[in-house]
Design a protein around this motif. Structure first.
Motif, short mmCIF file in Angstrom:
data_model
loop_
_atom_site.label_atom_id
_atom_site.label_comp_id
_atom_site.label_asym_id
_atom_site.label_seq_id
_atom_site.Cartn_x
_atom_site.Cartn_y
_atom_site.Cartn_z
N ARG A 100 76.09 2.56 -22.28
CA ARG A 100 76.71 1.74 -21.65
C ARG A 100 77.31 0.39 -21.75
N ARG A 101 75.99 0.05 -22.99
CA ARG A 101 75.94 -1.48 -23.41
C ARG A 101 76.80 -1.12 -25.26
N GLY A 102 77.40 0.13 -25.47
CA GLY A 102 78.03 0.05 -26.91
C GLY A 102 77.07 0.49 -27.92
N ALA A 103 76.30 0.66 -28.23
CA ALA A 103 74.64 0.85 -29.15
C ALA A 103 75.74 2.13 -30.11
N ALA A 104 75.51 1.93 -31.73
CA ALA A 104 75.80 3.24 -31.81
C ALA A 104 74.48 4.63 -31.75
N ALA A 105 73.52 3.83 -31.72
CA ALA A 105 72.48 4.99 -31.93
C ALA A 105 71.36 4.21 -30.98
N LEU A 106 70.18 4.69 -30.55
CA LEU A 106 69.08 4.52 -29.79
C LEU A 106 67.60 4.80 -30.48
N LEU A 107 66.79 3.87 -30.90
CA LEU A 107 65.56 4.46 -31.74
C LEU A 107 64.91 3.92 -30.46
N ILE A 108 63.79 5.17 -30.20
CA ILE A 108 62.83 4.86 -29.56
C ILE A 108 61.20 4.99 -29.44
N TYR A 109 60.11 3.90 -30.12
CA TYR A 109 58.60 3.96 -29.94
C TYR A 109 57.29 3.79 -29.39
N SER A 110 56.50 4.27 -29.59
CA SER A 110 55.83 3.72 -28.73
C SER A 110 54.39 2.66 -29.43
N ASP A 111 54.90 1.13 -28.79
CA ASP A 111 53.61 0.57 -29.08
C ASP A 111 52.88 0.38 -28.44
N PRO A 112 51.08 -0.14 -29.29
CA PRO A 112 50.10 0.22 -29.25
C PRO A 112 49.30 -0.03 -28.46
N ALA A 113 50.55 -1.70 -27.91
CA ALA A 113 50.08 -2.20 -26.46
C ALA A 113 50.22 -1.69 -25.41
N GLU A 114 51.42 -0.29 -25.29
CA GLU A 114 50.91 0.40 -24.59
C GLU A 114 50.75 2.01 -24.03
N ASP A 115 49.97 2.56 -25.00
CA ASP A 115 49.51 3.80 -24.48
C ASP A 115 48.28 3.86 -25.90
N GLY A 116 48.09 2.86 -27.04
CA GLY A 116 47.44 3.00 -28.54
C GLY A 116 46.06 1.89 -28.45
N TYR A 117 46.17 1.32 -29.43
CA TYR A 117 44.85 0.90 -29.78
C TYR A 117 44.76 -0.29 -29.26
N ASN A 118 45.47 -0.71 -28.69
CA ASN A 118 45.33 -2.45 -27.58
C ASN A 118 44.73 -1.61 -26.71
N LYS A 119 44.71 -0.63 -25.58
CA LYS A 119 44.06 0.17 -23.99
C LYS A 119 42.98 0.86 -25.28
N GLY A 120 42.58 1.47 -25.62
CA GLY A 120 41.05 1.83 -26.52
C GLY A 120 41.07 2.60 -27.37
N ALA A 121 40.33 3.09 -27.88
CA ALA A 121 39.77 4.34 -28.68
C ALA A 121 40.88 5.30 -28.88
N VAL A 122 41.04 5.76 -29.93
CA VAL A 122 42.55 6.72 -30.21
C VAL A 122 42.19 7.60 -30.58
N PHE A 123 42.76 9.19 -30.55
CA PHE A 123 42.70 9.47 -30.67
C PHE A 123 42.33 10.64 -32.02
N PRO A 124 41.49 10.95 -33.16
CA PRO A 124 40.89 12.42 -32.21
C PRO A 124 38.95 11.12 -31.44
N ASN A 125 39.84 10.07 -31.24
CA ASN A 125 38.31 9.76 -31.51
C ASN A 125 37.83 9.01 -29.53
N GLY A 126 39.06 8.65 -28.97
CA GLY A 126 39.53 8.44 -27.94
C GLY A 126 40.66 9.17 -27.13
N PRO A 127 40.84 8.96 -25.71
CA PRO A 127 42.00 9.42 -25.24
C PRO A 127 43.25 8.49 -25.60
N TRP A 128 43.87 7.79 -26.15
CA TRP A 128 45.02 6.96 -26.86
C TRP A 128 45.92 7.26 -27.77
#
Ligand code: ZN
Length: 728
Positions: free
Chosen positions: A195-223
């Motif tokens: 709707r805003r007229g962008a040509a394309a959208l990139l969506i990425y996973s920021d570590p603040a949301e589901d990565g190292y900011n939350k805790g230990a990451v795979f394969p050592n943890g669930p994040w």
């Protein structure tokens, strides 16, 4: 501990049971049902669930893939072996989406080619499977663009408004956004970018949301680790779910199909998914104004809005075409009331291995059906028919369940008592139950009869985790939920979309329940959501998967065997009253308190007083009916004819919440009490709420009038039911 003779213990237990009838059961049927439930609970075994889970998660199995079709046959064969009847594989030819090629490079100021690939680990051999796809978003448009990059935080409308204030125009540019801050469904991010007229959208996973900011990451943890990719679909299924080419009708053989370009649910924008591993080099190079504090993410860089320095080249080549989806269906025909159906279901398709989403649910379902099948083989059949379904294409657009629901709409509208959905069964130990208001008390009642692996009852464990949730919510400034969790607020009665219950509730007006155990889970829709993850973090030992089979089964049997369907309309009416009161002052929050204090309830120019009165009347009629039912059942079993007539009326209540023309702008969504926002968030009283938010008072009044007459119809229906019960 003193040893008590076994016989004496049995007598004690039987005595206790006689004093307490289940809702909707006479004493005699309660005793029978207790024995049935005891048998059911004894059958599921963690080792058996593990074996199902290992098989289901052995290979990636997205919708439309050969492996997912193979799994359809596997589920069908299991169900036949388990003793289920009428096992059918339904085929729906639907608009599917799979990647041919997705490439992304930064071309200025330095070159960087994004791998869009997840790293493998020696600890987990499945991560080396060559059939795992690279990153893509299903239903993306195909195309190619080279353009400057702009950062738009969560990709929600207010984020673009802020960019505009900084003089940043996104038209023709590539926009990069984070997955969840605040959360919104990725399809909503795509529609907003379009709707805003962008040509394309990139969506990425920021570590603040589901990565190292939350805790230990795979394969050592669930994040989520550095390269994890949250695949997914961007279908606009919040407008109309299911096959985009057959909106509102089933995509069976020979069905009329519209063109993809005419479909409201097919995005016209290109979109791709990234890990933070690939996003970081781009974000680091960006210039332009520094992003506000709450736009800064978890990477050790300064996030900037984008002044044109970074240019990217994105090429998306999708195979978006008609492919078969397969829904597997099986039945245990009811021994006494075969034309009243209890439906259990789970989707089978996964983005990759689907450790949690959805194969944990599929494994729990196969263990549940194994238990019910074994009981049926030994002669314990449900009074009502139990139907099990393995859906397909849920991840693409709730496709399989929607098509099946549309195909059998007439029968379902008349016969379906309730649908119990389990998408993911266990990513942890915290139980979350959701249900329409009329079924919330039953879910609490059933939870008391199950043992939680922590050593208490499921009910106690649920209360504890709900209280912890509430405390966390309060700590982050929220005030929506009460601090202490009483029985009345355990069940989430605010039902949005995003899973297979949608068609049954929103289009067909049938009651739904959703069950899941959750926990720390940062690998959603990535290849790390797999067998290893479940066995190390999500549910080692499969104890919660097994509890889910038991809970799901007890709930299904409680509904299937009841003398009188255990719906609580007193609770439902009270809940509707709460939803209405929340709208008081919605158009002018500063006046909300004053409005309530003076006894009135207005939202701008809309008077909600009559609707609240109607909800209270419905609640009162519901309480009276419940009392009448329990009094009748306390006196002994009901006359069958009387029970049949009563159950018919009970089932018709949910139907009365449907509005023929649907909610304004989204005619597929017909339920007046529940819908989802475009973000997938729950939306109560959708027709009224959206009109109030737009300050469209004419529509708001029309929608309120519709609700008031539905409430009046249901009050009359519930009263008739009570009168019919008392008649000799
Ligand atoms: Zn799912």
């Amino acid at each position: 501990m003193k040893k008590i003779p076994v016989l004496f213990l049995c007598l004690l237990l039987a005595g206790a049971a006689q004093g307490q009838r289940f809702s909707g059961y006479s004493s005699a049927s309660t005793a029978r049902q207790e024995a049935t439930e005891r048998t059911l609970k004894s059958l599921p075994s963690p080792e058996s669930v593990r074996q199902f889970h290992r098989y289901l998660t052995a290979e990636p199995h997205p919708a439309g893939s050969a492996r997912n079709h193979e799994l359809a046959r596997y589920v069908a064969d299991e169900w036949k072996r388990q003793g289920w009847q009428d096992v059918t594989i339904h085929r729906y030819d639907v608009y599917n989406s799979a990647p041919r090629q997705v490439t992304l490079e930064m071309v200025e100021p330095v070159r960087y080619t994004a791998g869009l690939r997840e790293a493998s680990y020696d600890d987990d051999p499945d991560t080396k499977n060559p059939r795992v796809s690279r990153g893509y978003l299903a239903m993306s448009a195909s195309g190619e663009v080279t353009a400057p990059l702009v950062y738009a935080r969560g990709g929600n409308p207010e984020d673009y408004d802020l960019l505009e204030k900084h003089g940043i125009d996104v038209r023709g540019k590539v926009v990069i956004v984070r997955y969840s801050n605040p959360y919104s469904y990725r399809g909503f991010k795509a529609l907003t970018a379009e709707r805003r007229g962008a040509a394309a959208l990139l969506i990425y996973s920021d570590p603040a949301e589901d990565g190292y900011n939350k805790g230990a990451v795979f394969p050592n943890g669930p994040w989520g680790p550095e390269t994890h990719l949250q695949r997914g679909s961007i279908t606009y299924d919040f407008i109309v779910p299911g096959d985009p080419l057959t909106p509102g009708w089933a995509s069976t053989e020979g069905a009329r199909r519209i063109k993809p370009e005419d479909s409201q649910s097919v995005p016209k924008i290109m979109a791709a998914v990234m890990s933070w591993h690939d996003a970081r080099p781009l974000l680091e190079q960006m210039d332009g104004p520094e992003a506000p504090k709450d736009w800064q993410g978890g990477l050790p860089i300064t996030y900037r809005l984008g002044g044109g320095r970074v240019k990217v080249h994105l090429k998306v080549d999708m195979d978006n075409s008609v492919k078969p989806n397969y829904v597997v269906e099986a039945r245990l025909p009811g021994a006494e009331v075969p034309d009243e159906w209890v439906l259990v279901g789970n989707h089978r398709d996964a983005w990759e291995f689907g450790g949690v989403d959805p194969s944990s649910g599929t494994a729990s379902m196969l263990e549940l059906t194994r238990a019910l099948g074994e009981m049926a083989k030994k002669g314990t059949r449900p009074r009502r028919t139990i139907i099990a379904c393995s859906w397909d294409g849920e991840e693409v657009g709730l496709t399989g369940s929607t098509e099946w629901g549309e195909q059998f709409a007439v029968d379902l509208a008349r016969k379906l008592v309730a649908y119990i959905n389990v998408d993911s069964s266990a990513s942890g130990s915290n139980f979350q139950g959701s249900a329409v208001g009329s079924l919330a008390p039953l879910l609490v009642e059933v939870s008391r009869t199950l043992d939680d692996p922590s050593g208490t009852s499921l009910y106690e464990a649920w209360k504890t985790s709900a209280a912890a949730d509430t405390a966390r919510f309060a700590a982050t400034g929220g005030s929506e939920r009460k601090a202490a969790v009483d029985d009345e607020s355990l069940v989430d009665t605010r039902i949005g979309s995003g899973s297979d219950h949608t068609v049954f509730l929103n289009a067909l007006g049938r009651p739904v329940v959703g069950l899941t155990f959750d926990g720390p889970y940062g690998v959603y829709h990535s290849m790390y959501d797999d067998y290893y993850w479940i066995n190390h973090f999500g549910d080692p030992g499969y104890r919660y998967h097994t509890l889910m089979s038991r809970l799901w089964g007890v709930l299904a049997l409680r509904l299937a065997n009841a003398d009188v369907l255990p719906f609580d309309f007193g609770f439902y009416g009270r809940d509707i009253g709460t939803f209405l009161r929340e709208l008081c002052g919605a158009a002018d929050p500063s006046r909300a308190a004053a409005g309530v204090a003076s006894g009135g309830c207005r939202a701008g120019e809309l008077d909600l007083g009559p609707a609240i009165a109607a909800a209270e009347e419905f609640a009162a009629a519901g309480r009276e009916l419940k009392q009448a039912i329990e009094a009748a059942l306390a006196a002994g079993p009901l006359d069958q004819k009387k029970a049949d007539a009563l159950n018919r009326r009970i089932m018709d209540v949910e139907t009365n919440w449907l509005s023929r023309e649907g909610i304004p702008g989204r005619p597929w969504f017909k339920h007046m009490l529940y819908a989802a926002r475009y973000t997938y968030a729950h939306l109560e009283l959708p027709g009224i709420t959206e009109a109030v938010e737009k300050q469209d008072w004419k529509t708001a009044r029309d929608e309120t009038a519709k609700l008031v007459s539905a409430l009046a119809r249901n009050t009359a229906l519930v009263r008739e039911a009570a009168v019919g019960l008392k008649r000799p």
